[in-house]
Motif scaffolding. Structure first.
Motif, PDB file in Angstrom:
ATOM      1  N   SER A 218       1.104  -1.332  -0.519  1.00 53.83           N
ATOM      2  CA  SER A 218       0.037  -0.115   0.194  1.00 53.83           C
ATOM      3  C   SER A 218       1.185   0.992   0.032  1.00 53.83           C
ATOM      4  O   SER A 218       1.184   1.718   1.262  1.00 53.83           O
ATOM      5  N   GLY A 219       0.685   1.984  -0.869  1.00 56.15           N
ATOM      6  CA  GLY A 219       1.741   3.159  -1.248  1.00 56.15           C
ATOM      7  C   GLY A 219       3.138   2.791  -1.453  1.00 56.15           C
ATOM      8  O   GLY A 219       4.020   4.328  -1.800  1.00 56.15           O
ATOM      9  N   PHE A 220       3.448   1.559  -2.556  1.00 53.45           N
ATOM     10  CA  PHE A 220       4.876   1.912  -2.685  1.00 53.45           C
ATOM     11  C   PHE A 220       4.802   0.537  -4.433  1.00 53.45           C
ATOM     12  O   PHE A 220       3.271   0.175  -4.289  1.00 53.45           O
ATOM     13  N   THR A 221       5.456   1.128  -5.036  1.00 52.44           N
ATOM     14  CA  THR A 221       5.122   0.444  -6.365  1.00 52.44           C
ATOM     15  C   THR A 221       6.529  -1.104  -6.478  1.00 52.44           C
ATOM     16  O   THR A 221       7.910  -0.465  -6.294  1.00 52.44           O
ATOM     17  N   HIS A 222       6.622  -2.133  -6.881  1.00 49.44           N
ATOM     18  CA  HIS A 222       7.128  -2.920  -6.780  1.00 49.44           C
ATOM     19  C   HIS A 222       6.653  -4.043  -7.791  1.00 49.44           C
ATOM     20  O   HIS A 222       5.229  -4.459  -7.961  1.00 49.44           O
ATOM     21  N   THR A 223       7.640  -4.891  -9.329  1.00 43.08           N
ATOM     22  CA  THR A 223       7.183  -5.840  -9.774  1.00 43.08           C
ATOM     23  C   THR A 223       6.995  -7.280  -9.347  1.00 43.08           C
ATOM     24  O   THR A 223       8.325  -7.523  -8.815  1.00 43.08           O
ATOM     25  N   LEU A 224       5.982  -8.007  -9.558  1.00 49.06           N
ATOM     26  CA  LEU A 224       7.089  -9.167  -8.556  1.00 49.06           C
ATOM     27  C   LEU A 224       8.218  -9.844  -9.399  1.00 49.06           C
ATOM     28  O   LEU A 224       8.396  -9.753 -10.813  1.00 49.06           O
ATOM     29  N   GLY A 225       8.882 -10.546  -8.481  1.00 45.79           N
ATOM     30  CA  GLY A 225       9.888 -11.262  -9.324  1.00 45.79           C
ATOM     31  C   GLY A 225      11.788  -9.426  -9.495  1.00 45.79           C
ATOM     32  O   GLY A 225      12.896  -9.921  -9.797  1.00 45.79           O
ATOM     33  N   GLY A 226      11.080  -8.618  -8.583  1.00 46.52           N
ATOM     34  CA  GLY A 226      11.842  -7.569  -9.640  1.00 46.52           C
ATOM     35  C   GLY A 226      12.160  -7.453  -7.789  1.00 46.52           C
ATOM     36  O   GLY A 226      12.747  -7.908  -6.993  1.00 46.52           O
ATOM     37  N   THR A 227      13.854  -5.929  -7.801  1.00 43.92           N
ATOM     38  CA  THR A 227      14.167  -5.880  -7.259  1.00 43.92           C
ATOM     39  C   THR A 227      14.088  -4.105  -6.067  1.00 43.92           C
ATOM     40  O   THR A 227      14.280  -4.477  -5.187  1.00 43.92           O
ATOM     41  N   ARG A 228      13.675  -3.910  -7.095  1.00 47.55           N
ATOM     42  CA  ARG A 228      13.322  -1.929  -6.751  1.00 47.55           C
ATOM     43  C   ARG A 228      11.856  -2.152  -5.957  1.00 47.55           C
ATOM     44  O   ARG A 228      11.186  -2.530  -6.622  1.00 47.55           O
ATOM     45  N   VAL A 229      12.062  -1.567  -4.288  1.00 44.95           N
ATOM     46  CA  VAL A 229      10.923  -0.914  -3.945  1.00 44.95           C
ATOM     47  C   VAL A 229      10.505   0.311  -4.114  1.00 44.95           C
ATOM     48  O   VAL A 229      11.778   0.626  -3.454  1.00 44.95           O
ATOM     49  N   MET A 230       9.640   0.979  -4.701  1.00 44.91           N
ATOM     50  CA  MET A 230       9.755   2.538  -5.257  1.00 44.91           C
ATOM     51  C   MET A 230       8.504   2.895  -3.993  1.00 44.91           C
ATOM     52  O   MET A 230       7.954   3.205  -3.990  1.00 44.91           O
ATOM     53  N   ALA A 231       8.805   4.247  -3.799  1.00 44.89           N
ATOM     54  CA  ALA A 231       7.865   4.777  -2.414  1.00 44.89           C
ATOM     55  C   ALA A 231       7.100   5.866  -3.609  1.00 44.89           C
ATOM     56  O   ALA A 231       7.775   6.277  -4.101  1.00 44.89           O
ATOM     57  N   ASN A 232       5.731   5.293  -3.117  1.00 44.86           N
ATOM     58  CA  ASN A 232       4.741   6.930  -3.948  1.00 44.86           C
ATOM     59  C   ASN A 232       4.458   8.378  -2.980  1.00 44.86           C
ATOM     60  O   ASN A 232       4.117   8.843  -3.628  1.00 44.86           O
ATOM     61  N   PHE A 233       4.985   8.204  -1.882  1.00 45.09           N
ATOM     62  CA  PHE A 233       4.990   9.181  -1.298  1.00 45.09           C
ATOM     63  C   PHE A 233       6.254   9.728  -0.349  1.00 45.09           C
ATOM     64  O   PHE A 233       7.182   8.648  -0.159  1.00 45.09           O
ATOM     65  N   ASP A 234       6.346  11.352  -0.393  1.00 46.79           N
ATOM     66  CA  ASP A 234       7.530  11.727   0.442  1.00 46.79           C
ATOM     67  C   ASP A 234       7.139  11.209   1.866  1.00 46.79           C
ATOM     68  O   ASP A 234       6.495  11.192   2.630  1.00 46.79           O
ATOM     69  N   GLY A 235       8.742  11.127   2.469  1.00 47.57           N
ATOM     70  CA  GLY A 235       8.936  10.611   3.630  1.00 47.57           C
ATOM     71  C   GLY A 235       9.288  10.467   3.942  1.00 47.57           C
ATOM     72  O   GLY A 235       9.931  10.170   3.563  1.00 47.57           O
ATOM     73  N   ILE A 236       9.764   9.856   5.971  1.00 49.23           N
ATOM     74  CA  ILE A 236      10.968   8.946   6.730  1.00 49.23           C
ATOM     75  C   ILE A 236       9.679   7.495   6.912  1.00 49.23           C
ATOM     76  O   ILE A 236       8.898   7.102   7.883  1.00 49.23           O
TER      77      ILE A 236
END
Length: 208
Positions: free
Chosen positions: A87-105
């Motif tokens: 919830s609030g992240f982007t990740h492709t199954l089988g991939g390495t990168r977990v991308m934030a969709n919102f600024d924050g700590i």
């Protein structure tokens, strides 16, 4: 202000492919993959994020059911093939990168199931750390040592890090001796319980 300024809400979850949808300027569309509300400008495929829109809470837990044993001493970036919660992240199954969709700590917790698949006798090492946007994060490393064949242990890495929207993180492992077959290892369950993933990544927004 004229009522013509406002466009009807368009739910694309069961309609057009949002990735290519341009619409007309001012439409509000819903992207279930993030999830987030977006606004169209009639030009940009996939529409534009609304700056004030944020799902709550922002968190993800992803894991891997694949053995990931480095074949050499070069850094190996872990992959994740299971979405437990996102919830609030982007990740492709089988991939390495977990991308934030919102600024924050963000608080990050990584649990790696490490095992040794070759004969023991000498202590062999494995390191884990975090990368942000392809760059190693200082002071994020942890280390484990295994002595004997079939030794296994859980390596825990926790870290707090600021992320902007579209920043991404990765989990990296490296070993000092690849012939010892040390690395992330999945195990079948005992007693009918759940299987043991090779690695679990949990990340949650805590501020900002």
């Amino acid at each position: 202000m004229s009522n013509a300024t406002f466009k009807v809400f368009v739910d694309k979850m069961g309609g057009s492919n949002l990735a290519s949808y341009k619409g007309t300027s001012g439409e509000i569309v819903y992207d279930p993959a993030i999830p987030v509300l977006k606004i169209t400008d009639g030009v940009t495929p996939g529409a534009i994020n609304l700056a004030f829109t944020q799902v709550s809470p922002i968190y993800a837990q992803i894991s891997s059911n694949t053995n990931q044993i480095p074949a050499n001493t070069s850094p190996y970036v872990a992959t994740f093939d299971t979405h437990d919660f996102v919830s609030g992240f982007t990740h492709t199954l089988g991939g390495t990168r977990v991308m934030a969709n919102f600024d924050g700590i963000y608080y990050i917790l990584v649990g790696g199931q490490i095992s040794r698949g070759a004969a023991g006798g000498l202590v062999q090492l494995a390191d884990f750390w975090i990368r942000k946007n392809g760059t190693d994060v200082p002071s994020s490393g942890v280390r484990i040592s295994l002595l004997n064949l079939n030794d296994t242990s859980v390596l825990v890495l926790n870290f707090v890090i600021p992320l902007l929207a579209t920043d991404y993180i990765e989990v990296v492992q490296a070993v000092d001796n690849p012939t010892a077959n040390i690395g992330l290892t999945r195990f079948s369950s005992l007693g009918g319980g759940p299987s043991v993933p090779s690695v679990i990544l949990t990340i949650a927004k805590v501020s900002g």
